[in-house]
Design an enzyme around this catalytic site. Structure first.
Site, PDB file in Angstrom:
ATOM      1  N   SER A 236      27.088 -57.241   1.226  1.00 29.11           N
ATOM      2  CA  SER A 236      26.315 -56.396   2.132  1.00 29.11           C
ATOM      3  C   SER A 236      26.559 -54.924   1.800  1.00 29.11           C
ATOM      4  O   SER A 236      27.594 -54.568   1.221  1.00 29.11           O
ATOM      5  CB  SER A 236      26.708 -56.665   3.582  1.00 29.11           C
ATOM      6  OG  SER A 236      27.995 -56.123   3.865  1.00 29.11           O
TER       7      SER A 236
ATOM      8  N   ARG B 291      21.377 -61.276  14.295  1.00 32.61           N
ATOM      9  CA  ARG B 291      22.284 -61.200  13.156  1.00 32.61           C
ATOM     10  C   ARG B 291      21.663 -60.427  12.008  1.00 32.61           C
ATOM     11  O   ARG B 291      20.488 -60.065  12.030  1.00 32.61           O
ATOM     12  CB  ARG B 291      22.677 -62.609  12.708  1.00 32.61           C
ATOM     13  CG  ARG B 291      23.620 -63.315  13.685  1.00 32.61           C
ATOM     14  CD  ARG B 291      24.181 -64.573  13.086  1.00 32.61           C
ATOM     15  NE  ARG B 291      25.014 -64.263  11.927  1.00 32.61           N
ATOM     16  CZ  ARG B 291      25.319 -65.156  10.994  1.00 32.61           C
ATOM     17  NH1 ARG B 291      24.834 -66.375  11.066  1.00 32.61           N
ATOM     18  NH2 ARG B 291      26.105 -64.823   9.987  1.00 32.61           N
ATOM     19  N   GLY B 292      22.470 -60.195  10.988  1.00 30.53           N
ATOM     20  CA  GLY B 292      22.017 -59.449   9.816  1.00 30.53           C
ATOM     21  C   GLY B 292      22.922 -58.264   9.551  1.00 30.53           C
ATOM     22  O   GLY B 292      23.758 -57.897  10.380  1.00 30.53           O
ATOM     23  N   ASN B 293      22.785 -57.648   8.365  1.00 34.25           N
ATOM     24  CA  ASN B 293      23.596 -56.474   8.082  1.00 34.25           C
ATOM     25  C   ASN B 293      23.087 -55.291   8.906  1.00 34.25           C
ATOM     26  O   ASN B 293      22.097 -55.401   9.641  1.00 34.25           O
ATOM     27  CB  ASN B 293      23.616 -56.171   6.570  1.00 34.25           C
ATOM     28  CG  ASN B 293      22.255 -55.841   6.003  1.00 34.25           C
ATOM     29  OD1 ASN B 293      21.481 -55.087   6.603  1.00 34.25           O
ATOM     30  ND2 ASN B 293      21.934 -56.387   4.833  1.00 34.25           N
ATOM     31  N   VAL B 294      23.770 -54.176   8.803  1.00 27.36           N
ATOM     32  CA  VAL B 294      23.461 -53.016   9.645  1.00 27.36           C
ATOM     33  C   VAL B 294      21.997 -52.590   9.504  1.00 27.36           C
ATOM     34  O   VAL B 294      21.287 -52.389  10.499  1.00 27.36           O
ATOM     35  CB  VAL B 294      24.393 -51.833   9.305  1.00 27.36           C
ATOM     36  CG1 VAL B 294      23.921 -50.556   9.994  1.00 27.36           C
ATOM     37  CG2 VAL B 294      25.827 -52.157   9.730  1.00 27.36           C
TER      38      VAL B 294
ATOM     39  N   SER C 201      27.006 -61.101  18.996  1.00 26.38           N
ATOM     40  CA  SER C 201      28.415 -61.001  19.361  1.00 26.38           C
ATOM     41  C   SER C 201      28.572 -61.418  20.813  1.00 26.38           C
ATOM     42  O   SER C 201      28.003 -60.785  21.715  1.00 26.38           O
ATOM     43  CB  SER C 201      28.910 -59.557  19.182  1.00 26.38           C
ATOM     44  OG  SER C 201      30.091 -59.330  19.923  1.00 26.38           O
TER      45      SER C 201
ATOM     46  N   LYS D 254      38.057 -57.016  11.640  1.00 24.09           N
ATOM     47  CA  LYS D 254      37.636 -57.793  12.801  1.00 24.09           C
ATOM     48  C   LYS D 254      36.991 -59.108  12.402  1.00 24.09           C
ATOM     49  O   LYS D 254      36.842 -60.002  13.234  1.00 24.09           O
ATOM     50  CB  LYS D 254      36.695 -56.987  13.688  1.00 24.09           C
ATOM     51  CG  LYS D 254      35.316 -56.709  13.132  1.00 24.09           C
ATOM     52  CD  LYS D 254      34.501 -55.882  14.109  1.00 24.09           C
ATOM     53  CE  LYS D 254      33.103 -55.585  13.585  1.00 24.09           C
ATOM     54  NZ  LYS D 254      32.266 -56.776  13.452  1.00 24.09           N
ATOM     55  N   ASP D 255      36.608 -59.247  11.112  1.00 27.15           N
ATOM     56  CA  ASP D 255      35.998 -60.485  10.626  1.00 27.15           C
ATOM     57  C   ASP D 255      37.023 -61.473  10.084  1.00 27.15           C
ATOM     58  O   ASP D 255      36.653 -62.574   9.646  1.00 27.15           O
ATOM     59  CB  ASP D 255      34.983 -60.183   9.521  1.00 27.15           C
ATOM     60  CG  ASP D 255      33.760 -59.438  10.035  1.00 27.15           C
ATOM     61  OD1 ASP D 255      33.459 -59.574  11.239  1.00 27.15           O
ATOM     62  OD2 ASP D 255      33.114 -58.738   9.241  1.00 27.15           O
TER      63      ASP D 255
ATOM     64  N   CYS E 101      36.349 -67.575  18.389  1.00 31.02           N
ATOM     65  CA  CYS E 101      35.093 -66.821  18.472  1.00 31.02           C
ATOM     66  C   CYS E 101      34.267 -67.284  19.656  1.00 31.02           C
ATOM     67  O   CYS E 101      33.185 -66.769  19.911  1.00 31.02           O
ATOM     68  CB  CYS E 101      34.287 -67.008  17.182  1.00 31.02           C
ATOM     69  SG  CYS E 101      34.745 -65.839  15.905  1.00 31.02           S
TER      70      CYS E 101
ATOM     71  N   ARG F 231      31.147 -61.079  22.583  1.00 33.72           N
ATOM     72  CA  ARG F 231      31.862 -60.015  23.301  1.00 33.72           C
ATOM     73  C   ARG F 231      30.881 -58.959  23.788  1.00 33.72           C
ATOM     74  O   ARG F 231      30.880 -58.574  24.961  1.00 33.72           O
ATOM     75  CB  ARG F 231      32.918 -59.367  22.393  1.00 33.72           C
ATOM     76  CG  ARG F 231      33.573 -58.125  23.017  1.00 33.72           C
ATOM     77  CD  ARG F 231      34.440 -57.379  22.027  1.00 33.72           C
ATOM     78  NE  ARG F 231      33.693 -56.881  20.891  1.00 33.72           N
ATOM     79  CZ  ARG F 231      33.038 -55.718  20.862  1.00 33.72           C
ATOM     80  NH1 ARG F 231      33.028 -54.927  21.923  1.00 33.72           N
ATOM     81  NH2 ARG F 231      32.395 -55.325  19.758  1.00 33.72           N
ATOM     82  N   ARG F 232      30.042 -58.468  22.875  1.00 34.91           N
ATOM     83  CA  ARG F 232      29.089 -57.432  23.266  1.00 34.91           C
ATOM     84  C   ARG F 232      28.109 -57.948  24.313  1.00 34.91           C
ATOM     85  O   ARG F 232      27.753 -57.224  25.248  1.00 34.91           O
ATOM     86  CB  ARG F 232      28.345 -56.919  22.031  1.00 34.91           C
ATOM     87  CG  ARG F 232      29.225 -56.051  21.129  1.00 34.91           C
ATOM     88  CD  ARG F 232      28.528 -55.677  19.852  1.00 34.91           C
ATOM     89  NE  ARG F 232      29.341 -54.743  19.060  1.00 34.91           N
ATOM     90  CZ  ARG F 232      29.327 -54.672  17.739  1.00 34.91           C
ATOM     91  NH1 ARG F 232      28.548 -55.487  17.048  1.00 34.91           N
ATOM     92  NH2 ARG F 232      30.093 -53.807  17.107  1.00 34.91           N
TER      93      ARG F 232
ATOM     94  N   THR G 288      19.446 -54.315   8.445  1.00 33.49           N
ATOM     95  CA  THR G 288      18.557 -55.357   8.958  1.00 33.49           C
ATOM     96  C   THR G 288      18.424 -55.255  10.468  1.00 33.49           C
ATOM     97  O   THR G 288      17.326 -55.358  11.026  1.00 33.49           O
ATOM     98  CB  THR G 288      19.083 -56.752   8.579  1.00 33.49           C
ATOM     99  OG1 THR G 288      19.119 -56.872   7.152  1.00 33.49           O
ATOM    100  CG2 THR G 288      18.194 -57.851   9.148  1.00 33.49           C
ATOM    101  N   ARG G 289      19.537 -55.034  11.143  1.00 25.52           N
ATOM    102  CA  ARG G 289      19.504 -54.953  12.599  1.00 25.52           C
ATOM    103  C   ARG G 289      18.791 -53.681  13.073  1.00 25.52           C
ATOM    104  O   ARG G 289      18.079 -53.692  14.074  1.00 25.52           O
ATOM    105  CB  ARG G 289      20.920 -55.051  13.164  1.00 25.52           C
ATOM    106  CG  ARG G 289      21.442 -56.493  13.166  1.00 25.52           C
ATOM    107  CD  ARG G 289      22.824 -56.601  13.757  1.00 25.52           C
ATOM    108  NE  ARG G 289      23.849 -56.332  12.754  1.00 25.52           N
ATOM    109  CZ  ARG G 289      25.155 -56.298  13.013  1.00 25.52           C
ATOM    110  NH1 ARG G 289      25.587 -56.484  14.250  1.00 25.52           N
ATOM    111  NH2 ARG G 289      26.023 -56.082  12.052  1.00 25.52           N
TER     112      ARG G 289
ATOM    113  N   THR H  50      21.972 -58.975  20.232  1.00 29.90           N
ATOM    114  CA  THR H  50      23.320 -59.105  19.695  1.00 29.90           C
ATOM    115  C   THR H  50      23.650 -60.572  19.493  1.00 29.90           C
ATOM    116  O   THR H  50      23.175 -61.421  20.250  1.00 29.90           O
ATOM    117  CB  THR H  50      24.382 -58.461  20.607  1.00 29.90           C
ATOM    118  OG1 THR H  50      25.671 -58.543  19.962  1.00 29.90           O
ATOM    119  CG2 THR H  50      24.467 -59.172  21.949  1.00 29.90           C
TER     120      THR H  50
END
Length: 312
Positions: free
Chosen positions: A15, A155-158, A135, A89-90, A248, A137-138, A160-161, A133
């Site tokens: 990514s 989902r997706g990379n930055v 996530s 965090k991953d 998770c 958590r979010r 993409t989102r 999202t």
């Protein structure tokens, strides 16, 4: 081995953010040891997490955090690369046998950022707005403040989102400030959430370097890159997460500070709908012990029955 003719070979996801982080590590390594960056290889590995992006599911549905690191771990253990570069965090709390998170670069901004093309903040979203999202958590933290929101998988990379926002897939989303900063995309931010009220994920904002356990050469090579304060903070947060089983399926937030040699760790766990929250806080000079203590406090406050709902 691929790395035999090189000073070192870095393994990374493909990514844009992962590549930016790998190139940063290569630059810092080259500078620390006075070698050409060309002598430090970068090998891009496709992970299960990357391949599942189009499915638009949550991490818990596809196997947890390890799906972003397994192929890199395998290459590391096979001697095909010398170190793995990860968004900390991953990284699952239970590392594969033979792998050590040996160093962390200085932590970037830990906060989450609110992004929208229509409103300035979470409070301004209309009733029943679509909040993008994947996530948990979010999602839980957003629903705690705004239970009317409709959570849309995202989902997706930055990039993409961000494009999904522009395309109207959702009315708003949250992204890590650290990633936006590293990609030069901070100008996309509509507002920033204060971490005391919107706690980030454990280890958010820190780049972690994984090596083979006992690899003294690599340990010495990456030692100049390690940021001691960040190492302590991430140690505390990962220790807390380990007590909570690092699932998770459980929304978890953490925030660590350091003053005069004393670490302060705040932690929280939430229900998926955000309507139940348990919080704990502690202080200690030993970050590992602190994380374990705060984690145990959260377990005691929530109770075994609450945690049983997350068991498979």
């Amino acid at each position: 081995m691929q790395s035999s003719a090189l000073f070192a070979t870095i393994g990374t996801r493909g990514s844009p953010l992962a590549l930016a982080q790998a190139h940063l590590v290569r630059s810092l390594l080259a500078k620390a040891h006075g070698v050409s960056e060309e002598l430090i290889g970068i090998r891009v590995l496709s992970t299960g997490g990357d391949r599942s992006q189009a499915e638009n599911t949550t991490l818990s549905d596809i196997g947890g955090k390890g799906v972003f690191t397994k192929e890199i771990d395998d290459a590391l253990l096979a001697g095909e690369i010398d170190l793995g570069v990860h968004s900390s965090k991953d990284v699952a709390t239970g590392l594969p046998q033979g792998i050590t998170l040996a160093a962390f670069l200085e932590r970037e901004d830990v906060r989450d950022a609110f992004l929208s093309v229509s409103v300035p903040s979470l409070d301004h979203l209309p009733q029943g707005a679509r909040f993008g999202t994947s996530s948990i958590r979010r999602a839980a933290q957003a629903l705690r403040l705004r239970p009317d929101l409709v959570i849309v998988p995202f989902r997706g990379n930055v990039h993409t989102r961000i494009q999904k926002l522009v395309d109207g897939v959702a009315d708003a989303t949250l992204l890590a400030m650290a990633g936006l900063n590293r990609l030069g995309e901070a100008h996309r931010v509509t507002s920033i959430l204060e971490p005391d009220h919107f706690m980030p994920a454990p280890a958010q904002g820190a780049i972690g370097l994984a090596i083979r356990t006992g690899d003294d050469r690599l340990a010495q090579l990456i030692a100049p890159l390690n940021h001691a304060e960040t190492f302590g903070k991430i140690t505390a947060e990962r220790a807390m997460l380990a007590v909570l089983d690092g699932s998770c399926r459980t929304p978890v937030g953490a925030l660590t500070s350091l003053a005069d040699g004393v670490y302060t760790l705040k932690g929280e766990i939430l229900s998926l709908d955000g309507q139940t929250t348990f919080k704990a806080e502690g202080q200690d000079t030993d970050p590992q012990r602190l994380g374990e203590t705060v984690g145990q406090s959260l377990v005691a406050k929530a109770g075994a029955e609450w945690f049983a709902q997350w068991q498979n």
